[in-house]
Design a protein around this motif. Structure first.
Motif, PDB file in Angstrom:
ATOM      1  N   GLU A   1      48.892  38.828  34.673  1.00 27.35           N
ATOM      2  CA  GLU A   1      48.376  39.014  36.032  1.00 27.35           C
ATOM      3  C   GLU A   1      47.248  40.037  36.045  1.00 27.35           C
ATOM      4  OE1 GLU A   1      51.389  42.264  37.951  1.00 27.35           O
ATOM      5  OE2 GLU A   1      52.210  40.241  37.669  1.00 27.35           O
ATOM      6  N   PHE A   2      46.377  39.920  37.004  1.00 26.06           N
ATOM      7  CA  PHE A   2      45.301  40.889  37.207  1.00 26.06           C
ATOM      8  C   PHE A   2      44.859  40.824  38.665  1.00 26.06           C
ATOM      9  CE2 PHE A   2      43.594  36.964  35.411  1.00 26.06           C
ATOM     10  CZ  PHE A   2      42.659  36.577  36.357  1.00 26.06           C
TER      11      PHE A   2
ATOM     12  N   GLY B   1      41.115  42.655  45.366  1.00 18.60           N
ATOM     13  CA  GLY B   1      42.311  43.108  46.055  1.00 18.60           C
ATOM     14  C   GLY B   1      43.472  42.131  46.054  1.00 18.60           C
ATOM     15  N   ARG B   2      43.301  40.983  45.438  1.00 16.94           N
ATOM     16  CA  ARG B   2      44.368  39.983  45.391  1.00 16.94           C
ATOM     17  C   ARG B   2      44.917  39.872  43.970  1.00 16.94           C
ATOM     18  NH1 ARG B   2      42.853  34.418  48.240  1.00 16.94           N
ATOM     19  NH2 ARG B   2      45.137  34.256  48.084  1.00 16.94           N
TER      20      ARG B   2
ATOM     21  N   PHE C   1      47.299  32.189  42.838  1.00 21.28           N
ATOM     22  CA  PHE C   1      47.700  33.416  43.509  1.00 21.28           C
ATOM     23  C   PHE C   1      49.213  33.467  43.740  1.00 21.28           C
ATOM     24  CE2 PHE C   1      43.279  32.625  44.869  1.00 21.28           C
ATOM     25  CZ  PHE C   1      42.686  33.786  44.373  1.00 21.28           C
ATOM     26  N   ARG C   2      49.909  32.428  43.307  1.00 23.91           N
ATOM     27  CA  ARG C   2      51.367  32.365  43.438  1.00 23.91           C
ATOM     28  C   ARG C   2      51.984  32.049  42.076  1.00 23.91           C
ATOM     29  NH1 ARG C   2      53.063  28.356  48.128  1.00 23.91           N
ATOM     30  NH2 ARG C   2      55.100  29.169  47.446  1.00 23.91           N
ATOM     31  N   GLU C   3      53.032  32.782  41.735  1.00 22.60           N
ATOM     32  CA  GLU C   3      53.723  32.560  40.462  1.00 22.60           C
ATOM     33  C   GLU C   3      54.993  31.752  40.725  1.00 22.60           C
ATOM     34  OE1 GLU C   3      55.433  35.224  36.702  1.00 22.60           O
ATOM     35  OE2 GLU C   3      55.145  36.120  38.679  1.00 22.60           O
TER      36      GLU C   3
ATOM     37  N   PHE D   1      32.282  39.338  31.286  1.00 17.26           N
ATOM     38  CA  PHE D   1      32.057  38.347  32.340  1.00 17.26           C
ATOM     39  C   PHE D   1      31.972  38.971  33.737  1.00 17.26           C
ATOM     40  CE2 PHE D   1      33.777  35.925  28.839  1.00 17.26           C
ATOM     41  CZ  PHE D   1      33.057  34.746  28.873  1.00 17.26           C
ATOM     42  N   HIS D   2      32.309  40.251  33.850  1.00 19.89           N
ATOM     43  CA  HIS D   2      32.173  40.986  35.119  1.00 19.89           C
ATOM     44  C   HIS D   2      32.808  40.212  36.273  1.00 19.89           C
ATOM     45  CE1 HIS D   2      29.365  43.383  32.761  1.00 19.89           C
ATOM     46  NE2 HIS D   2      28.690  42.290  32.500  1.00 19.89           N
ATOM     47  N   PHE D   3      34.031  39.730  36.049  1.00 23.74           N
ATOM     48  CA  PHE D   3      34.648  38.818  37.008  1.00 23.74           C
ATOM     49  C   PHE D   3      34.935  39.484  38.350  1.00 23.74           C
ATOM     50  CE2 PHE D   3      38.346  41.007  35.573  1.00 23.74           C
ATOM     51  CZ  PHE D   3      39.308  40.848  36.551  1.00 23.74           C
ATOM     52  N   LYS D   4      35.097  40.813  38.366  1.00 27.22           N
ATOM     53  CA  LYS D   4      35.436  41.491  39.622  1.00 27.22           C
ATOM     54  C   LYS D   4      34.270  41.501  40.609  1.00 27.22           C
ATOM     55  CE  LYS D   4      39.002  44.475  37.650  1.00 27.22           C
ATOM     56  NZ  LYS D   4      39.450  45.864  37.389  1.00 27.22           N
ATOM     57  N   GLN D   5      33.051  41.308  40.110  1.00 26.85           N
ATOM     58  CA  GLN D   5      31.895  41.314  40.997  1.00 26.85           C
ATOM     59  C   GLN D   5      31.518  39.915  41.490  1.00 26.85           C
ATOM     60  OE1 GLN D   5      31.696  43.186  37.912  1.00 26.85           O
ATOM     61  NE2 GLN D   5      32.415  44.924  39.127  1.00 26.85           N
ATOM     62  N   LEU D   6      32.179  38.887  40.966  1.00 24.11           N
ATOM     63  CA  LEU D   6      31.798  37.514  41.304  1.00 24.11           C
ATOM     64  C   LEU D   6      32.740  36.937  42.351  1.00 24.11           C
ATOM     65  CD1 LEU D   6      31.003  36.299  37.682  1.00 24.11           C
ATOM     66  CD2 LEU D   6      29.415  37.176  39.386  1.00 24.11           C
TER      67      LEU D   6
END
Length: 291
Positions: free
Chosen positions: A140-141, A145-146, A168-170, A249-254
């Motif tokens: 998970e990550f 904020g999600r 977003f659901r496990e 990949f800087h995924f948090k900014q995309l």
């Protein structure tokens, strides 16, 4: 005449002082004078060192997660210049550069045991053929904020991600979707024996999961309680995957997390060299083996 006389005395004194110092420190006079001549001039080794550091800085700025092994491999691929690993490591230390990837983690205590499938894999992580031994897990990550959940099926033959899912659901559908995709891949390959190894998560103990494996003739293996090292390959892989996802990949900014994950999976399978595969990509290694 007096100035010339004094200069001669000083030169003679300096000469004898040099002889005494060289004898005192066990240095030859020729070596000392050679050092004097080249003191402010870089030698060939130092020039090479500056060139290597320059290439290291360029690669590190592009891929901050790369360690000295992968940087050496990238230098070889880009320039054809073979630099030994200790030299690359020494240059990185001299330049104050190191991989920004994750540090080692220490695991906690052992949880309560409960009836599950035996540990058939038994840390035998080497596989001679594709789809013979497959491991899976959930990580998970956070993104904007999600909390996101990611799972994949990793082939121990070549560390290739065979199928994956992000949600977003496990829940159970989150687990079953990549499993069904993996089963389709397995049917096309006509593999006789496959072991799928997991931890003792509730999803992997569910009747829907275990029945699907049994129906398709797959052997189910599970780690011992509180022993993540029994599934060390996928644990380690998830750590590097998330670290490089953040650094490269800087995924948090995309805005499109699903697109970023898809690009990252493609990169890991088709472009990222793996040291244990002789710096071939997982797909390239599989194709070179004719499988």
């Amino acid at each position: 005449m007096k100035r010339l006389y004094y200069n001669s005395i000083l030169e003679l004194s300096s000469h004898y002082a040099t002889i005494w110092l060289c004898q005192e420190f066990g240095v030859s006079r020729s070596g000392y004078y050679k050092w004097i001549r080249r003191k402010d001039k870089p030698n060939y080794s130092e020039i090479q060192k500056h060139e290597i550091i320059s290439m290291i800085r360029e690669i590190h700025s592009e891929k901050p997660s790369f360690g000295y092994r992968r940087i050496r491999n990238r230098i070889l691929a880009n320039t054809g210049w073979y630099v030994c690993l200790p030299r690359v490591l020494a240059c990185m230390r001299a330049a104050g550069i190191q991989s920004k990837a994750r540090k080692k983690k220490h695991w906690g205590g052992v949880g309560k045991p409960h009836p599950v499938f035996p540990n058939i894999l038994a840390r035998q992580f080497y596989s001679q053929i594709p789809l013979q031994k497959v491991v899976t897990d959930i990580t998970e990550f956070y993104w904007h904020g999600r909390k996101c959940f990611f799972t994949c099926y990793l082939d121990l033959f070549n560390n290739e991600m065979l199928s994956w899912n992000l949600d977003f659901r496990e829940d159970l559908p989150f687990i079953l979707k990549p499993l069904k995709e993996f089963l389709q891949i397995r049917r096309k390959a006509s593999v006789q024996k496959t072991i799928i190894h997991t931890d003792q998560g509730s999803q992997y103990c569910s009747p829907a999961f275990t029945t699907l494996l049994k129906r398709n003739g797959i052997i189910q293996s599970m780690s011992r309680a509180g022993t993540p090292h029994d599934n060390a390959v996928i644990e380690s892989f998830f750590g590097w995957f998330k670290e490089e996802l953040n650094l490269d990949f800087h995924f948090k900014q995309l805005n499109d997390i699903f697109l970023v994950i898809k690009q990252a999976v493609t990169y890991f399978n088709f472009q990222r060299p793996v040291s244990k595969l002789n710096y071939k990509t997982p797909v390239q290694f599989r194709l070179d083996r004719g499988t």
